[in-house]
Design an enzyme around this catalytic site. Structure first.
Site, mmCIF file in Angstrom:
data_model
loop_
_atom_site.group_PDB
_atom_site.id
_atom_site.type_symbol
_atom_site.label_atom_id
_atom_site.label_comp_id
_atom_site.label_asym_id
_atom_site.label_seq_id
_atom_site.Cartn_x
_atom_site.Cartn_y
_atom_site.Cartn_z
ATOM 1 N N SER A 245 -13.885 -1.913 -8.882
ATOM 2 C CA SER A 245 -13.685 -1.980 -10.337
ATOM 3 C C SER A 245 -12.682 -3.047 -10.775
ATOM 4 C CB SER A 245 -13.250 -0.611 -10.877
ATOM 5 O OG SER A 245 -14.336 0.273 -10.903
ATOM 6 N N VAL B 182 -11.888 1.572 -6.438
ATOM 7 C CA VAL B 182 -11.954 2.684 -5.487
ATOM 8 C C VAL B 182 -11.880 2.242 -4.032
ATOM 9 C CG1 VAL B 182 -13.147 4.234 -7.064
ATOM 10 C CG2 VAL B 182 -14.490 2.750 -5.548
ATOM 11 N N TYR C 286 -8.088 3.772 -15.077
ATOM 12 C CA TYR C 286 -8.978 4.890 -15.384
ATOM 13 C C TYR C 286 -8.303 5.840 -16.383
ATOM 14 C CZ TYR C 286 -11.395 3.092 -11.241
ATOM 15 O OH TYR C 286 -12.033 2.294 -10.330
ATOM 16 N N LYS D 85 -14.246 -5.715 -12.823
ATOM 17 C CA LYS D 85 -14.577 -5.524 -14.237
ATOM 18 C C LYS D 85 -13.750 -6.430 -15.149
ATOM 19 C CE LYS D 85 -15.808 -0.654 -13.498
ATOM 20 N NZ LYS D 85 -15.386 0.750 -13.670
ATOM 21 N N TYR E 193 -24.462 -5.847 -10.069
ATOM 22 C CA TYR E 193 -23.222 -5.082 -10.211
ATOM 23 C C TYR E 193 -22.655 -4.670 -8.850
ATOM 24 C CZ TYR E 193 -19.959 -1.567 -11.970
ATOM 25 O OH TYR E 193 -18.833 -0.835 -12.247
#
Length: 309
Positions: free
Chosen positions: A65, A263, A245, A68, A193
């Site tokens: 992530s 993660v 998060y 992102k 992705y």
């Protein structure tokens, strides 16, 4: 006040390493489940070229992530801010990063922000290119420019593992395709992705990316503007509000710097205007953040008064 020696970091890493015992690696992605739970490393990269590091700094890991943040920057560079945020919101969420719940209750049905999976999938769908190969190539080029490391590539074992187990992300995509937020083939998007998330880096690579973002998107070593200043400011703001998060508020209070976790156990952080931070610790807490990595950043922030608040 900033760190001046590797020895100072070694001490903090060893103090934080004991917290790995309370975490758990992300074994729901089979290839990530083989990580060494006790690993912990950190690198600091300053705009004047100094770099300090400690711990298991030679270990490579995938962005997950953390990607992102960079996908958001690239999508805005490709489409403009107005078009991107027509399809994804700007608000934090208290839900887990892979939740579908808010999509069903939002009117219109768009993801709350680009740092949760639903929002990140919309953002990746907006990266320009004639094929998945072209889009991924442009994403890798951005990372090569930010890190000054052209050897960075995709870990295909991890991307294949994620592709095979991406059932919830497929569900998010099909839901959003029904509402017109995603265009094109869902399997192609999942392929892009998962490859984006499986790009392999070191904590030093993360620290250098953070350093460029801290310097308003400009590489101080080449003076090249890699990410326009306004876009760099925008993504840093999302790192503060949504980057950890549904633990972003607590992290802002305890550490107080823009950061984004993944993660795999990676965390990118930065202290404007002069320092980038990269952390790796694959043992995760219940929110999906590196348990020892967060503790290490908390110790670092307290010792050197890094909070931007």
């Amino acid at each position: 006040m900033y760190c001046e020696t590797d020895d100072e970091l070694v001490e903090l890493v060893e103090r934080a390493r004991k917290y790995t015992e309370d975490g758990k690696v992300a074994d729901y992605i089979p290839a990530l489940g083989r990580a060494e739970k006790c690993d912990l490393s950190i690198a600091l990269y300053y705009t004047d070229g100094r770099c300090f590091k400690a711990g298991d700094v030679d270990k490579l890991f995938t962005l997950q992530s953390v990607s992102k943040v960079l996908a958001l920057a690239l999508a805005i560079m490709d489409n403009g801010e107005e078009e991107v945020f027509r399809k994804v919101g700007m608000e934090p969420t208290g839900d887990p990063f892979n939740s579908i719940a808010k999509l069903e209750s939002q009117v219109p049905a768009k993801p709350l922000n680009p740092m949760i999976n639903a929002g990140a999938l919309v953002v990746s769908n907006m990266i320009e290119g004639r094929s998945t190969h072209d889009k991924l190539g442009r994403f890798l080029t951005l990372i090569h420019d930010l890190t000054n490391n052209t050897s960075i590539d995709v870990d295909h074992e991890v991307s294949d593992s994620e592709f095979e187990t991406a059932h919830l992300n497929r569900a998010l995509c099909y839901y959003m395709k029904q509402h017109g937020l995603i265009t094109g083939d869902v399997e192609d998007l999942i392929d892009l992705y998962t490859r984006q998330c499986a790009i392999k880096v070191s904590c030093l690579d993360l620290a250098r990316i953070g350093m460029v973002l801290a310097n308003k998107g400009r590489d101080p070593e080449t003076n090249r503007m890699i990410i326009p200043e306004g876009i760099a400011t925008l993504v840093k703001t999302f790192m503060v509000t949504c980057g950890m998060y549904n633990a972003s508020g607590e992290f802002a209070i305890r550490v107080g710097i823009p950061a984004k976790s993944g993660v795999s156990g990676g965390i990118i952080g930065l202290v404007p205007p002069s320092m980038g931070i990269g952390v790796y610790g694959p043992a995760l807490n219940e929110k999906g953040n590196s348990i020892a990595g967060v503790k290490l950043l908390e110790m670092l922030s307290q010792r050197y008064e890094l909070s931007i608040f």
